[in-house]
Design an enzyme around this catalytic site. Structure first.
Site, PDB file in Angstrom:
ATOM      1  N   TYR A   1       0.830  -1.207   0.000  1.00  0.00           N
ATOM      2  CA  TYR A   1       0.000   0.000   0.000  1.00  0.00           C
ATOM      3  C   TYR A   1       0.862   1.253   0.000  1.00  0.00           C
ATOM      4  O   TYR A   1       0.643   2.190  -0.784  1.00  0.00           O
ATOM      5  CB  TYR A   1      -0.927  -0.013   1.213  1.00  0.00           C
ATOM      6  CG  TYR A   1      -1.879   1.156   1.288  1.00  0.00           C
ATOM      7  CD1 TYR A   1      -3.047   1.156   0.532  1.00  0.00           C
ATOM      8  CD2 TYR A   1      -1.619   2.249   2.109  1.00  0.00           C
ATOM      9  CE1 TYR A   1      -3.931   2.222   0.597  1.00  0.00           C
ATOM     10  CE2 TYR A   1      -2.491   3.318   2.176  1.00  0.00           C
ATOM     11  CZ  TYR A   1      -3.647   3.301   1.417  1.00  0.00           C
ATOM     12  OH  TYR A   1      -4.519   4.369   1.475  1.00  0.00           O
TER      13      TYR A   1
ATOM     14  N   ALA B   1       4.014   1.665  -0.925  1.00  0.00           N
ATOM     15  CA  ALA B   1       4.726   1.834  -2.190  1.00  0.00           C
ATOM     16  C   ALA B   1       3.798   2.351  -3.284  1.00  0.00           C
ATOM     17  O   ALA B   1       4.172   3.221  -4.083  1.00  0.00           O
ATOM     18  CB  ALA B   1       5.360   0.512  -2.615  1.00  0.00           C
ATOM     19  N   SER B   2       2.585   1.839  -3.319  1.00  0.00           N
ATOM     20  CA  SER B   2       1.645   2.280  -4.343  1.00  0.00           C
ATOM     21  C   SER B   2       1.302   3.754  -4.180  1.00  0.00           C
ATOM     22  O   SER B   2       1.212   4.504  -5.163  1.00  0.00           O
ATOM     23  CB  SER B   2       0.364   1.427  -4.308  1.00  0.00           C
ATOM     24  OG  SER B   2      -0.433   1.716  -3.170  1.00  0.00           O
TER      25      SER B   2
END
Length: 266
Positions: A155, A157-158
């Site tokens: 999450y 990183a996104s």
């Protein structure tokens, strides 16, 4: 105020939470809204908007599938004559697994929805917004994308990717009169965070929810929607390529032993 009078607006993730709150606010101020979501909540939101006297059309989409995004953009053009504002809000949490327990499949799915989704929203909405003389794109990132400690690896990183995507898109749309910004919610009561809030209520621990930020509480979707609406409005005409944290002050500090109001720090 009627900041969005006659504006054509797409909201992804409109089925609940921040997306629903934003769709309602856009419509209440004159906007015509495409309510897009993977769930039947899209139709519920459109019904709420319509019942309140606003204009909305619902569509079910997967925000990370290009053909679905293209179809949604085409729907806005068909129903409302074009697009002025895109709010790419759809996202998934990806659970709480740490790096060692995160599968490639989970990471890939989270990135597909949370990062590829906003990318597709920009790719397909921006040209249509340019045709209308300019407008705004707002992406939902997260404080988890600013630094560690607010979400799982996938999450976080996104959402870091979403912040960078807003910056890159703002630059690459230079001269088009299309602004691109990201909003970075802290802990907010939405469909995605419902299990956390339900657990806290059942356990009698609501006083602990959001306690790490200076306001000592969680956010509400309507509070985030107000910031989204600002970024989408002409009032933010000189705001571009920014990631705005709306988190009660959580991201304003590194972890410390907090001094209590009126008490001496220890």
């Amino acid at each position: 105020m009627m900041r969005f009078e006659g504006k054509s607006i797409i909201v992804t993730g409109a089925g609940s939470g921040i997306g629903r709150a934003a769709a309602k606010l856009f419509a209440a101020e004159g906007g015509r809204v495409i309510c897009a979501d993977k769930t039947e909540g899209a139709a519920e939101t459109a019904d709420i908007v319509t019942a309140a006297g606003g204009k909305a059309v619902a569509t079910q989409i997967d925000a990370g599938v290009e053909s679905d995004v293209e179809r949604t953009v085409a729907l806005a053009v068909e129903k409302f004559g074009g697009i002025d504002i895109m709010f790419a809000n759809a996202g998934i949490s990806g659970g709480l697994a740490n790096i060692l327990d995160t599968s490639v499949e989970l990471l890939t799915e989270v990135l597909r929805v949370n990062l590829v989704g906003p990318f597709l929203a920009i790719k397909h909405a921006a040209p249509k917004i340019v045709e209308r003389g300019g407008g705004a794109i707002v992406l939902t990132a997260s404080v988890a994308g600013i630094r560690s400690g607010a979400g799982s690896p996938a999450y976080s990183a996104s959402k870091a990717g979403v912040i960078n995507l807003a910056q890159v898109a703002a630059q690459q749309l230079s001269g088009s009169n299309v602004r691109v910004n990201a909003v970075c919610p802290g802990l907010t009561e939405t469909g995605m965070t419902k299990p956390t809030f339900d657990y806290a209520r059942d356990a009698g621990k609501m006083d602990r929810v959001g306690r790490l930020n200076p306001l000592r509480r969680a956010g509400q979707p309507e509070e985030l929607a107000e910031v989204v609406a600002f970024l989408a409005s002409d009032a933010a005409s000189y705001v571009n390529g920014q990631a705005i944290a709306v988190d009660g002050g959580l991201s304003s500090s590194h972890p410390v032993t907090r001094q209590e109001y009126g008490k001496t720090a220890v």
